[in-house]
Motif scaffolding. Structure first.
Motif, PDB file in Angstrom:
ATOM      1  N   LYS A  83       0.825  -1.221   0.000  1.00 35.46           N
ATOM      2  CA  LYS A  83       0.000   0.000   0.000  1.00 35.46           C
ATOM      3  C   LYS A  83       0.855   1.265   0.000  1.00 35.46           C
ATOM      4  O   LYS A  83       0.400   2.334  -0.420  1.00 35.46           O
ATOM      5  CB  LYS A  83      -0.915   0.006   1.232  1.00 35.46           C
ATOM      6  CG  LYS A  83      -1.860  -1.185   1.293  1.00 35.46           C
ATOM      7  CD  LYS A  83      -2.602  -1.219   2.629  1.00 35.46           C
ATOM      8  CE  LYS A  83      -3.444  -2.480   2.772  1.00 35.46           C
ATOM      9  NZ  LYS A  83      -4.091  -2.568   4.097  1.00 35.46           N
ATOM     10  N   PHE A  84       2.089   1.142   0.480  1.00 36.01           N
ATOM     11  CA  PHE A  84       2.965   2.317   0.581  1.00 36.01           C
ATOM     12  C   PHE A  84       3.996   2.348  -0.556  1.00 36.01           C
ATOM     13  O   PHE A  84       4.833   3.240  -0.574  1.00 36.01           O
ATOM     14  CB  PHE A  84       3.706   2.305   1.918  1.00 36.01           C
ATOM     15  CG  PHE A  84       2.810   2.417   3.118  1.00 36.01           C
ATOM     16  CD1 PHE A  84       2.509   3.655   3.665  1.00 36.01           C
ATOM     17  CD2 PHE A  84       2.237   1.298   3.677  1.00 36.01           C
ATOM     18  CE1 PHE A  84       1.685   3.767   4.769  1.00 36.01           C
ATOM     19  CE2 PHE A  84       1.412   1.393   4.780  1.00 36.01           C
ATOM     20  CZ  PHE A  84       1.127   2.627   5.332  1.00 36.01           C
ATOM     21  N   LEU A  85       3.929   1.360  -1.444  1.00 32.44           N
ATOM     22  CA  LEU A  85       4.991   1.249  -2.448  1.00 32.44           C
ATOM     23  C   LEU A  85       5.033   2.459  -3.378  1.00 32.44           C
ATOM     24  O   LEU A  85       6.113   2.859  -3.830  1.00 32.44           O
ATOM     25  CB  LEU A  85       4.806  -0.034  -3.275  1.00 32.44           C
ATOM     26  CG  LEU A  85       5.969  -0.385  -4.190  1.00 32.44           C
ATOM     27  CD1 LEU A  85       7.225  -0.699  -3.376  1.00 32.44           C
ATOM     28  CD2 LEU A  85       5.631  -1.581  -5.074  1.00 32.44           C
ATOM     29  N   SER A  86       3.872   3.047  -3.638  1.00 30.78           N
ATOM     30  CA  SER A  86       3.857   4.213  -4.528  1.00 30.78           C
ATOM     31  C   SER A  86       4.657   5.371  -3.947  1.00 30.78           C
ATOM     32  O   SER A  86       5.112   6.261  -4.682  1.00 30.78           O
ATOM     33  CB  SER A  86       2.410   4.656  -4.796  1.00 30.78           C
ATOM     34  OG  SER A  86       1.765   4.958  -3.570  1.00 30.78           O
ATOM     35  N   GLY A  87       4.829   5.395  -2.622  1.00 27.76           N
ATOM     36  CA  GLY A  87       5.650   6.436  -2.015  1.00 27.76           C
ATOM     37  C   GLY A  87       7.105   6.029  -1.883  1.00 27.76           C
ATOM     38  O   GLY A  87       7.985   6.889  -1.762  1.00 27.76           O
ATOM     39  N   LEU A  95      14.717  -2.862  -4.995  1.00 24.05           N
ATOM     40  CA  LEU A  95      13.798  -3.004  -6.133  1.00 24.05           C
ATOM     41  C   LEU A  95      13.559  -4.478  -6.472  1.00 24.05           C
ATOM     42  O   LEU A  95      12.445  -4.865  -6.842  1.00 24.05           O
ATOM     43  CB  LEU A  95      14.360  -2.265  -7.364  1.00 24.05           C
ATOM     44  CG  LEU A  95      14.342  -0.735  -7.283  1.00 24.05           C
ATOM     45  CD1 LEU A  95      15.101  -0.133  -8.464  1.00 24.05           C
ATOM     46  CD2 LEU A  95      12.900  -0.219  -7.264  1.00 24.05           C
ATOM     47  N   GLU A  96      14.594  -5.301  -6.324  1.00 25.92           N
ATOM     48  CA  GLU A  96      14.425  -6.738  -6.556  1.00 25.92           C
ATOM     49  C   GLU A  96      13.406  -7.315  -5.570  1.00 25.92           C
ATOM     50  O   GLU A  96      12.538  -8.118  -5.940  1.00 25.92           O
ATOM     51  CB  GLU A  96      15.776  -7.454  -6.392  1.00 25.92           C
ATOM     52  CG  GLU A  96      15.701  -8.957  -6.623  1.00 25.92           C
ATOM     53  CD  GLU A  96      16.988  -9.674  -6.272  1.00 25.92           C
ATOM     54  OE1 GLU A  96      17.017 -10.911  -6.369  1.00 25.92           O
ATOM     55  OE2 GLU A  96      17.970  -9.007  -5.880  1.00 25.92           O
ATOM     56  N   PRO A 113       4.305  -7.838  -6.610  1.00 29.24           N
ATOM     57  CA  PRO A 113       4.246  -7.863  -8.081  1.00 29.24           C
ATOM     58  C   PRO A 113       3.150  -6.980  -8.665  1.00 29.24           C
ATOM     59  O   PRO A 113       3.335  -6.372  -9.722  1.00 29.24           O
ATOM     60  CB  PRO A 113       3.987  -9.337  -8.399  1.00 29.24           C
ATOM     61  CG  PRO A 113       3.381  -9.893  -7.150  1.00 29.24           C
ATOM     62  CD  PRO A 113       3.994  -9.138  -6.022  1.00 29.24           C
ATOM     63  N   THR A 114       2.005  -6.887  -7.971  1.00 29.79           N
ATOM     64  CA  THR A 114       0.903  -6.069  -8.504  1.00 29.79           C
ATOM     65  C   THR A 114       1.214  -4.584  -8.342  1.00 29.79           C
ATOM     66  O   THR A 114       1.048  -3.790  -9.284  1.00 29.79           O
ATOM     67  CB  THR A 114      -0.404  -6.409  -7.771  1.00 29.79           C
ATOM     68  OG1 THR A 114      -0.637  -7.817  -7.873  1.00 29.79           O
ATOM     69  CG2 THR A 114      -1.572  -5.663  -8.392  1.00 29.79           C
ATOM     70  N   GLU A 115       1.686  -4.196  -7.157  1.00 31.95           N
ATOM     71  CA  GLU A 115       1.927  -2.778  -6.871  1.00 31.95           C
ATOM     72  C   GLU A 115       3.105  -2.220  -7.659  1.00 31.95           C
ATOM     73  O   GLU A 115       3.146  -1.022  -7.943  1.00 31.95           O
ATOM     74  CB  GLU A 115       2.165  -2.585  -5.371  1.00 31.95           C
ATOM     75  CG  GLU A 115       0.962  -2.888  -4.484  1.00 31.95           C
ATOM     76  CD  GLU A 115       0.803  -4.371  -4.170  1.00 31.95           C
ATOM     77  OE1 GLU A 115       1.618  -5.161  -4.707  1.00 31.95           O
ATOM     78  OE2 GLU A 115      -0.111  -4.741  -3.416  1.00 31.95           O
ATOM     79  N   ILE A 116       4.077  -3.076  -8.025  1.00 30.46           N
ATOM     80  CA  ILE A 116       5.252  -2.587  -8.748  1.00 30.46           C
ATOM     81  C   ILE A 116       4.983  -2.449 -10.245  1.00 30.46           C
ATOM     82  O   ILE A 116       5.782  -1.834 -10.964  1.00 30.46           O
ATOM     83  CB  ILE A 116       6.462  -3.540  -8.506  1.00 30.46           C
ATOM     84  CG1 ILE A 116       7.806  -2.862  -8.878  1.00 30.46           C
ATOM     85  CG2 ILE A 116       6.323  -4.807  -9.314  1.00 30.46           C
ATOM     86  CD1 ILE A 116       8.190  -1.731  -8.009  1.00 30.46           C
ATOM     87  N   THR A 117       3.848  -2.988 -10.704  1.00 33.51           N
ATOM     88  CA  THR A 117       3.564  -3.010 -12.145  1.00 33.51           C
ATOM     89  C   THR A 117       3.679  -1.631 -12.810  1.00 33.51           C
ATOM     90  O   THR A 117       4.270  -1.515 -13.892  1.00 33.51           O
ATOM     91  CB  THR A 117       2.169  -3.617 -12.399  1.00 33.51           C
ATOM     92  OG1 THR A 117       2.160  -4.960 -11.910  1.00 33.51           O
ATOM     93  CG2 THR A 117       1.836  -3.622 -13.883  1.00 33.51           C
TER      94      THR A 117
END
Length: 1268
Positions: A238-242, A266-267, A274-278
């Protein structure tokens, strides 16, 4: 323990450990205190061995002592680790870790340990007076404690304090302490409540933003984000976008260590979120490619990855220069770590994003190929491994539509021209894109294969092997580039020192393995001109002193021999075609023979080498026996000698079979030896070795077919005597082979029929009563009866009487003499006798008609008569018996339900033999007599099912419309059994004229009746059973509309839709691949438990929980299992795994389906599954620990045991993916299972998984499993 003698103190502790491990051992409170005091005192002993023994003793002691003593142990150990004495602090630290590891999870002791230990550790970490070493030890212990008892910590009030303390340590001046704090935070966040987790993460994100000018702190915060994503991906996502943009941004700073940390983070994001990093995946790929080329201290002129204008000449001129550059080194240059991490990041993307394969071949593959010339060996190896991952993903997921799968044997036989089983490639399919890059790949890799680095060449051969496996060839014109490297790799002499075993041996084995794959996947013509370069290295390797190399060389040599002389077997003509031996090959044939013979003759050779050398000799003689006439006569006695040796007889029998089947070995050259071998091999049938029996039966079959005319009557008698014990139901794999040999004897020597009657037939007549005879066993039994009646027609009556006799035996009323399968077996045997004896058939049919008309006949006899008439009637027309149908239809009125069912079967099959005559009668009966409708529909199903193009196509089509209307008149029946029969009839009738009936099916999808919708979608399932593609263009546009009934309001219609999707995936997966994106959400929706469908049923004093949604969930998981096999490249694997995790906490039946799916997932998507191993621990642990109620019945106990075995099987496959660093919870769980009551079963399944893994992997890779 208080002795002055060190040995006494040591042995006292040892004895105490032994006693503590006893389940009955207990201590009084006073004694307990004394023992604890003494053990703690001995922690400070001057002797190191005594100290170590005291630590071991603590591990057993904490599980036995009371809370007061446990508190004392923890307090004392904490006091020890805060002291300045380094030795005492270290031993106390080890003691605390031992206490933590030994205490059972979720036990009262564990709760007490957490309550006592965590405050002391936090106090020590927060204290400004604590030494650096003391804080390091405290962090180690806290990290171990959080890993094992993090869920217990959640029940205390210490989580916020722990989070704050660990966050504060991220700003410590010492890097090692910051690193351990990072690890501890990773273990902690898995159990933090949402508010503390969010607070901690916000502080970390703030630190990430405010630490731009302090590289050390910035590196730490980036490492922490990676650690948190690994431990708690769902909440971190949920916080990956930040987080992701900041991490990406910091890669631009001129700090190689920071870049390495950022790429590692990043790895972790790619693997765990996998979904949030798309949204960032393209940026991450570009970043990886940029840093894959990052080498600021070395300029190789690499300005354009895709520069393909270089000529081979310029490459060759610069080879030497490149080699010199490869020796460049700079101790201060850390850029190689950035390049290596970039390669690992790309490998993570490739391993988890099969949906991007096409894009990866356009953007990533060219850069990887260009970087094969990397100067740093560790980076070069990582790049090669990354490309190998890409190839394996392509093999598993690549391609668009697939043709019918082909066996390895067919692939080997059809090396020329098209190769079945390969995808129908489009220009943009991954395989097509890979094929286009082969020239550049081979050119760049060939330069590296001449380097001095053994590791580079090992991975180079692995890459080449994967390449030819994926493309089923494609190196016809390029393999010559690697021949010098192969010659060099195989030329050195082997030694037995450890260094050699780890380097050059692996190199030789990989080179030979690549050669084997090369020979298997290419046309033999491609190698004829270069045999002079290919044969000597292989011949040399066969003579290698190291048995593994020699063994691999022998397997490679088998493929080389098939290249030297290619043979094809024509299934239609049942004969071999082969080419003449080329002049280039002749000099090497004798050399190969000599080295193989040397290996075969060596008495002290390794068993694997012995076996493979004998097998290789068989391949050689069967292919070029006409060129080795003199050698053939001299080596056959050696093979006969090997038959006497228990260790080599299996391979000797297989080799002799190959020689007998060979079209190039002349009868005169081998006849005498084979005739000597026949009785010898026949005697091996008495052995208990099952593979030996199988090989011996095959040899006898081929030997009798070829030399049966010259075998003596005495030999035949001995053979039949040896075959008699095999004619039983004890081993249904050996049975058909034994019966086939008997048939071969009857064909070769008809006069043996009397011996067959005496020796074999008594066992055969017992056999037909078995309910287990089906498949190959049944086919071979039918072949035997056909051979018997052809050999001597006079035996017909005797054989029929003996077959009918069991059914005529008297039985209690309402019971049958035999099982239904036994009746079916006998009926088919009688039918085969009739078909092969025309003059007796009419009389036999009349006899069986009279039996069903005779009121005195038993139900068993009537049942057999009806089934027999059906079996005869479907093979030949019985319309000459004018009243036959009347007699059969009269059986619909008898009392016995089984006889009525047999009558329906009989009239249906008789009708299939003469559609025009009997089908109108069935249709009329359905219209006239509603009471018999269910049975008549079954009869109609038999007609439609048995119907083929040869058997009255026009006749059935002329009645199709009438039958169609009749079927839909009955599809609203309240009886589910009737609806199922109607659906099958409609589906199979649709295949007679799909252009007419499919649109009619489509119009009925919108019916208001749930029964009609269910029948229609169920009928649609049967349209997938026809393997031809003649009407696929009609099915394709209808798929989505039909299968959209998965969201129908009726539960039964949804279940039938799932069953139809499963059938489509099984039989015609290429039709649903492009629409799976629409269908999968509907499928996943049905895997959820719907509480509204669960209700309680009261049965007397008991309450029973009924789940009406269970069957539909089972259908959904079964369908998922099928899709993973047939359409896995169109399945988003992480969403798929999420549904499997949901199923692991469902009902036992669904759990077992999920366990099976996990086994398959672990093989086809290991990278993705490895990321979720920790999430699987809790449901798997719950399954293993479940205890049935004391009142559970035997069936419930057996079902639970089956579920536990299923879970252990899944754990065995998953264990190969476990990594303590990445999946600590699963590693710990695995360790506990191995130490628990299920340890033996788990080890058995792990051993089993190795062989099954090889089987499945070799199926995917297109390689043979075990040539020996």
């Amino acid at each position: 323990m208080g002795s002055d003698d060190t040995d006494f103190r040591f042995m006292a502790l040892n004895d105490l450990i032994t006693e503590l491990q006893s389940s009955t051992f207990s201590l009084e409170e006073l004694t307990e205190r004394k023992v604890v005091d003494k053990v703690l005192t001995l922690m400070k002993d001057k002797n190191g061995e005594v100290q170590n023994q005291a630590v071991k003793c603590l591990g057993s002691l904490v599980k036995k002592v009371q809370e007061a003593q446990l508190q004392q142990i923890v307090d004392n150990l904490c006091a020890y680790i805060s002291q300045d004495k380094e030795d005492l602090r270290e031993i106390a630290s080890i003691g605390l870790k031992t206490v933590i590891v030994q205490v059972p999870v979720n036990s009262v002791v564990a709760v007490n340990v957490c309550k006592r230990l965590v405050p002391r550790l936090l106090s020590q970490l927060e204290s400004s007076t604590s030494s650096y070493d003391a804080q390091m030890d405290a962090l180690d212990i806290l990290s171990e404690l959080l890993l094992r008892f993090g869920n217990i910590l959640a029940t205390t009030n210490l989580q916020k304090q722990t989070a704050n303390t660990l966050f504060a340590l991220l700003g410590h001046s010492r890097p090692a302490l910051r690193k351990r704090a990072t690890l501890a935070i990773g273990h902690l966040v898995a159990h933090l409540p949402d508010d503390i987790f969010e607070d901690l993460l916000k502080k970390i994100l703030n630190g990430l933003e405010t630490s731009k000018n302090t590289p050390d702190r910035l590196r730490t915060f980036i490492q922490v984000t990676g650690a948190i994503s690994r431990s708690n991906a769902p909440r971190f996502g949920k916080f990956l976008s930040g987080v992701a943009p900041s991490v990406i941004k910091y890669t631009e700073l001129d700090d190689d260590e920071l870049r390495e940390n950022a790429l590692q983070a990043l790895e972790a994001f790619v693997l765990r979120c996998p979904t949030e990093i798309t949204p960032y995946i393209d940026t991450v790929i570009d970043l990886s490619l940029k840093f894959l080329r990052y080498d600021p201290n070395y300029d190789d002129g690499d300005d354009d990855d895709n520069d393909e204008d270089e000529t081979m000449e310029s490459d060759n001129e610069n080879d030497e220069e490149d080699d010199d550059d490869g020796d460049y080194s700079d101790d201060d240059d850390m850029s190689w770590k950035v390049r290596r991490t970039s390669a690992k990041l790309l490998a993570a993307i490739i391993g988890t994003r099969q949906d991007l394969l096409g894009q990866l071949y356009n953007s990533v593959a060219p850069s990887l190929i260009n970087r094969f010339k990397e100067r740093e060996e560790t980076v070069r190896v990582e790049i090669l491994q990354t490309f190998i991952t890409l190839l394996r993903q392509t093999n598993t997921y690549g391609g668009a539509e697939y043709e019918a799968d082909a066996s390895l044997e067919n692939l080997a036989k059809r090396r020329k021209g098209s190769r079945p089983g390969t995808p129908i490639e489009t220009d943009q399919s991954p395989r097509a894109l890979l094929r286009g890059q082969v020239p550049r790949l081979t050119k760049n890799l060939a330069k590296q294969m001449s380097s001095k680095s053994v590791q580079t060449r090992v991975y180079g051969y692995t890459l080449l092997k994967e390449l030819v496996t994926v493309l089923k060839g494609s190196l016809e014109s390029a393999y010559i580039l690697f021949v010098p490297s192969i010659q060099q790799s195989l030329s050195s002499v082997s030694h037995t020192d450890h260094h050699h075993l780890g380097t050059n041996s692996n190199l030789k084995i990989e080179a030979l393995s690549f050669l084997r794959s090369l020979f298997r996947t290419h046309s033999p013509e491609a190698f004829q001109k270069h045999l002079g370069q290919l044969c000597p290295p292989v011949i040399s390797a066969i003579q290698d002193k190291f048995y593994k190399i020699s063994s691999e060389a022998l397997v490679c040599c088998m493929e080389l021999i098939k290249v030297v002389r290619h043979m094809d077997f024509d299934e239609g003509a049942q004969r071999y075609s082969y080419t003449s031996l080329s002049p280039e090959a002749k000099p090497y044939v004798l050399q190969i023979y000599n080295v193989i013979l040397q290996r075969v003759s060596t008495a002290d050779a390794d068993q694997e080498v012995k076996e493979r050398s004998i097998l290789c000799l068989g391949v050689l003689l069967s292919r070029v026996g006409d060129e080795l006439k003199q050698e053939l006569t001299s080596c056959l006695p050696l093979l006969l000698e090997k038959l006497q040796n228990e260790l080599t007889r299996l391979m000797a029998v297989k080799t002799l079979s190959q020689i007998v089947e060979s079209p190039v070995c002349a009868d005169a050259d081998i006849k005498d030896s084979i005739l000597k071998a026949v009785p010898e091999v026949a005697s091996l049938l008495r052995k208990s070795n099952r593979p030996l029996k199988v090989a011996s039966l095959h040899f006898l079959d081929v030997a009798i077919r070829r030399f049966g005319k010259v075998l003596s009557a005495q030999t035949y008698n001995e053979l039949l005597n040896e075959l008699r014990p095999l004619v039983s139901e004890e081993d249904l794999h050996l049975l058909p082979l034994g019966l086939t040999s008997v048939v071969a004897i009857l064909h070769a020597n008809p006069s043996s029929i009397n011996v067959v009657k005496q020796e074999i037939l008594p066992s055969v007549f017992k056999l037909v009563r078995s309910p287990l005879i089906q498949g190959q066993a049944l086919d071979s039994l039918l072949a035997l009866f056909a051979a018997l009646v052809r050999t001597n027609d006079k035996e017909f009556s005797t054989l029929v009487s003996a077959l009918v006799e069991p059914a005529a035996a008297p039985t209690p009323e309402g019971q049958f003499a035999l099982s239904k399968q036994a009746f079916s077996t006998i009926a088919q045997c009688i039918a085969v006798l009739c078909i092969n004896s025309d003059k007796n058939m009419e009389m036999t049919v009349a006899e069986f008609v009279s039996k069903i008309e005779d009121t005195r006949s038993s139900d068993s006899l009537k049942y057999l008569s009806l089934v027999t008439l059906g079996e005869i009637g479907r093979r030949v027309s019985l319309s000459s018996h004018a009243t036959l149908h009347t007699s059969i239809l009269a059986m619909f009125n008898v009392h016995s339900e089984e006889v009525r069912t047999a009558a329906a079967y009989a009239i249906g099959n008789v009708s299939a033999g003469n559609v025009g005559f009997y089908v109108p009668i069935i249709i009329q009966e359905i219209k006239n007599d509603p009471k018999k409708r269910y049975l008549l529909l079954h009869a109609l199903k038999e007609v439609i099912t048995r119907y083929t193009q040869k058997q009255g196509s026009q006749e059935l089509e002329s009645h199709a419309s009438e039958i169609w209307t009749l079927l839909f008149d009955n599809c609203e029946s309240q009886e589910e059994g009737t609806r199922n029969v109607v659906a099958e009839c409609i589906g199979k009738l649709t295949l007679t004229d799909p252009y007419k009936f499919l649109p009619e099916l489509q119009t009925r999808l919108r019916s208001d009746s749930a029964q009609i919708r269910g029948t229609v979608v169920s009928a649609f399932k049967y349209t997938f059973t026809d393997n031809t593609r003649s009407y696929d263009e009609l099915l394709r546009p209808l798929i989505v509309e039909f299968l959209s009934l998965m969201k129908d309001k009726d539960l039964n219609v949804r279940r039938l839709s799932l069953s139809t999707l499963d059938a489509a995936a099984h039989n015609k997966p290429y039709l649903i691949r492009d629409v799976l994106a629409q269908l999968l959400p509907l499928l996943y929706q049905e895997t959820n438990v719907v509480e509204e469908l669960i209700h309680i049923v009261e049965m007397g004093p008991f309450k029973h929980r009924v789940d009406d949604g269970l069957e539909i969930r089972k259908s959904a998981f079964e369908c998922m299992y099928t899709l993973l096999e047939k359409c896995r490249d169109k399945v988003e694997i992480f969403a798929f795994i999420d549904r499997i995790l949901v199923g692991l906490v469902d009902q036992p039946d669904i759990k077992m389906l999920c366990h099976l799916t996990l086994v398959r997932l672990s093989i086809v998507s290991p990278t993705a599954v490895a990321q979720r191993l920790d999430d699987m621990v809790e449901p798997l642990q719950t399954t293993l620990n479940f205890k049935p109620k004391p009142t559970a019945v035997k069936q419930e106990l057996e079902k639970n045991q089956e579920l536990v075995r299923s879970a252990l099987r899944a754990i065995a496959f998953l264990s190969k993916l476990a990594d303590p660093a990445l999946t600590p919870k699963f590693a710990q769980f695995l360790q506990e299972v191995r130490a628990g009551p299920n340890a033996y079963d788990l080890n058995q399944y792990i051993a089993e998984s190795e062989s099954r893994d090889d089987l499945y992997s070799s199926h995917l890779r297109g390689e043979p499993m075990d040539l020996s």
